[in-house]
Write a protein that holds these residues in place. Structure first.
Motif, PDB file in Angstrom:
ATOM      1  N   ILE A 164       0.775  -3.307 -16.572  1.00 53.34           N
ATOM      2  CA  ILE A 164       0.053  -3.751 -17.519  1.00 53.34           C
ATOM      3  C   ILE A 164      -0.432  -2.664 -18.241  1.00 53.34           C
ATOM      4  CG2 ILE A 164      -0.751  -6.147 -18.170  1.00 53.34           C
ATOM      5  CD1 ILE A 164       0.614  -7.457 -16.366  1.00 53.34           C
ATOM      6  N   ALA A 165      -1.578  -2.486 -17.527  1.00 44.89           N
ATOM      7  CA  ALA A 165      -2.880  -1.305 -17.979  1.00 44.89           C
ATOM      8  C   ALA A 165      -2.435  -0.191 -18.494  1.00 44.89           C
ATOM      9  CB  ALA A 165      -3.810  -0.991 -16.862  1.00 44.89           C
ATOM     10  N   LEU A 166      -1.473   0.184 -17.873  1.00 45.61           N
ATOM     11  CA  LEU A 166      -0.613   1.926 -17.843  1.00 45.61           C
ATOM     12  C   LEU A 166       0.285   1.213 -19.770  1.00 45.61           C
ATOM     13  CD1 LEU A 166      -0.087   3.502 -14.634  1.00 45.61           C
ATOM     14  CD2 LEU A 166      -2.410   3.974 -16.749  1.00 45.61           C
ATOM     15  N   LYS A 167       1.022   0.745 -19.880  1.00 45.64           N
ATOM     16  CA  LYS A 167       2.020   0.060 -20.236  1.00 45.64           C
ATOM     17  C   LYS A 167       0.888  -0.471 -21.883  1.00 45.64           C
ATOM     18  CE  LYS A 167       6.419   0.048 -21.926  1.00 45.64           C
ATOM     19  NZ  LYS A 167       7.058   0.995 -21.852  1.00 45.64           N
ATOM     20  N   ILE A 168       0.026  -0.843 -22.078  1.00 44.42           N
ATOM     21  CA  ILE A 168      -1.146  -1.526 -22.954  1.00 44.42           C
ATOM     22  C   ILE A 168      -2.120  -0.209 -23.469  1.00 44.42           C
ATOM     23  CG2 ILE A 168      -2.760  -2.882 -23.770  1.00 44.42           C
ATOM     24  CD1 ILE A 168      -1.879  -5.076 -22.028  1.00 44.42           C
ATOM     25  N   LEU A 169      -2.305   0.510 -22.431  1.00 43.21           N
ATOM     26  CA  LEU A 169      -2.994   1.850 -23.058  1.00 43.21           C
ATOM     27  C   LEU A 169      -2.331   2.758 -23.640  1.00 43.21           C
ATOM     28  CD1 LEU A 169      -5.231   2.047 -20.070  1.00 43.21           C
ATOM     29  CD2 LEU A 169      -5.878   2.309 -22.649  1.00 43.21           C
ATOM     30  N   LYS A 184       3.152   9.500 -18.788  1.00 39.24           N
ATOM     31  CA  LYS A 184       3.587  10.349 -17.441  1.00 39.24           C
ATOM     32  C   LYS A 184       2.811   9.514 -16.422  1.00 39.24           C
ATOM     33  CE  LYS A 184       3.071  14.406 -19.702  1.00 39.24           C
ATOM     34  NZ  LYS A 184       2.002  16.075 -19.591  1.00 39.24           N
ATOM     35  N   GLU A 185       1.739   8.449 -16.177  1.00 37.59           N
ATOM     36  CA  GLU A 185       0.633   8.061 -15.687  1.00 37.59           C
ATOM     37  C   GLU A 185       1.827   6.986 -15.749  1.00 37.59           C
ATOM     38  OE1 GLU A 185      -1.755   8.664 -13.931  1.00 37.59           O
ATOM     39  OE2 GLU A 185      -1.750  10.898 -14.320  1.00 37.59           O
ATOM     40  N   TYR A 186       2.676   6.021 -16.374  1.00 33.08           N
ATOM     41  CA  TYR A 186       3.133   4.782 -15.834  1.00 33.08           C
ATOM     42  C   TYR A 186       4.438   5.182 -15.373  1.00 33.08           C
ATOM     43  CZ  TYR A 186       5.968   0.574 -17.734  1.00 33.08           C
ATOM     44  OH  TYR A 186       6.877  -0.635 -17.247  1.00 33.08           O
ATOM     45  N   ASN A 187       5.357   6.324 -15.897  1.00 34.46           N
ATOM     46  CA  ASN A 187       6.331   6.728 -15.617  1.00 34.46           C
ATOM     47  C   ASN A 187       6.782   7.554 -13.961  1.00 34.46           C
ATOM     48  OD1 ASN A 187       8.148   6.060 -17.957  1.00 34.46           O
ATOM     49  ND2 ASN A 187       7.175   7.693 -18.632  1.00 34.46           N
TER      50      ASN A 187
END
Length: 261
Positions: free
Chosen positions: A107-112, A257-260
């Motif tokens: 959730i955090a990485l998607k929002i960011l 990149k972090e999200y993936n």
């Protein structure tokens, strides 16, 4: 998980305190008041020393209050099992499952990834995610879930800029997480334990007032959350931007990149 053992010596000492108060203390001739003091001291002693598992000690009022005439067994049981307690339990279970499956990180990485990678947008993203999480789980749990993500971002920012100049922003970034968790906790009944405690206590003290529903609480609280959110965001941001570093930011695809991964 290490299993708690019973410390029989401390249990015996607690029982001696209990019996001593029952037989040798007399509070203004009020027997029930003395009984209440004895039970309270016994439970507090067992909690502090952990002579018995804390959960087991917490169940003692179910037996001791009716036995010594302090409170009716039905009333004691209702205090343990009511809709507020179930809301507490639901919040704890949700927090455990979110942490187990790293949903908070996703959730955090998607929002960011949507908010952006400049100083302001990073702080906005962290505060937004922290406040949204803390609306549904404990403030403390939400903060602890966000800290590791914040540490990874801070590490990258320190490499891009001088660490000494970045220290203030880094500090304020973590403060923004803490404040946002507290602010988000105001938004729903399960956001923080005091909200549920207030709802339950008001229901007990004023039984004739309308019940505080989940939706009613949100209608009242969300405008307050938005106002506090904006005030804290701008205050922390404008007091933390490193001089000469306002244009420093992460790569645009960093969070994607972090999200993936």
């Amino acid at each position: 998980m290490k299993q708690k053992t019973v410390n029989y010596k401390l249990v015996l000492l607690g029982l001696l305190l209990f019996i001593g108060i029952l037989f040798f203390v007399n509070l203004e001739g009020q027997r029930l008041m003395t009984n209440t003091l004895a039970v309270t001291v016994l439970i507090a002693f067992l909690w502090c020393t952990e002579a018995l598992p804390i959960g087991l000690t917490s169940m003692l009022p179910l037996v001791l209050f009716p036995t010594f005439g302090i409170l009716d067994g039905k009333l004691v049981s209702e205090a343990y099992i009511n809709h507020v307690i179930f809301l507490f339990i639901a919040g704890f279970i949700i927090a455990l499952t979110i942490e187990k499956w790293n949903l908070h990180q996703r959730i955090a990485l998607k929002i960011l990834s949507y908010t952006g990678t400049s100083f302001f947008r990073i702080m906005l993203g962290f505060m937004l995610c922290s406040s949204l999480l803390s609306m549904w789980i404990s403030n403390t749990a939400a903060a602890m879930m966000m800290i590791p993500i914040g540490l990874s971002v801070v590490t990258v920012l320190n490499k891009k800029g001088e660490e000494s100049k970045m220290r203030k922003f880094n500090t304020h970034l973590f403060l923004s997480i803490a404040y946002a968790c507290s602010i988000g906790g105001v938004g729903t009944l399960i956001g923080t334990p005091p909200n549920l405690s207030y709802a339950r206590i008001s229901e007990v003290l004023f039984p004739k007032i309308p019940e505080i529903s989940f939706a009613q609480w949100m209608i009242m609280a969300l405008p307050i959350v938005v106002v506090m959110f904006m005030i804290v965001l701008f205050l922390l941001y404008f007091t933390s931007v490193p001089k000469g570093k306002s244009k420093l930011k992460l790569e645009g695809s960093y969070f994607k990149k972090e999200y993936n991964l």
